[in-house]
Design a protein around this motif. Structure first.
Motif: not given
Length: 117
Positions: A81, A83, A89-91, A94-96
């Motif tokens: 990710f 940072t 930042h993510f989408s 593509h989540q944490l």
């Protein structure tokens, strides 16, 4: 932006679901957190301090734990990710992972608790 609920009502579809997920996990970990505003962002507040905010930008979604130290201390779970000093930042695609979100929220809560003593 106002409160979390008001802000989320302005976001559509997959991005909204991704933002709601972050707030839901944070609320589960810190149930006493309240909706409010910090640094002009809709956020969850804990003991009057910004716990976490999540916003939609033009090209990505961002998590703000209001602490560069929290991001730095959890860099190993943020591999993959982008940072900055203050954001992750993510989408929606593509989540944490839940474990990473939990570590970030728990670390921020601990940081606020330590400063409140």
């Amino acid at each position: 932006m106002g409160t979390v609920g008001t802000y989320l009502s302005t976001i559509e579809d997959a991005d909204r679901a991704a933002l709601e997920r972050v707030y839901a996990i944070a609320s589960e970990i810190v149930p006493e957190a309240e909706e409010g505003t910090s640094y002009a962002m809709a956020a969850l507040l804990y003991r009057g301090k910004g716990l976490i905010a999540v916003v939609q930008a033009r090209k990505f979604l961002s998590i703000y734990p209001f602490s560069g130290a929290v991001i730095a201390a959890n860099s190993e779970v943020l591999a993959g990710f982008e940072t900055t000093t203050g954001s992750i930042h993510f989408s929606a695609e593509h989540q944490l992972p839940d474990a990473a979100l939990r570590r970030i929220v728990e670390a921020r809560r601990a940081e606020i608790d330590a400063k409140s003593r």
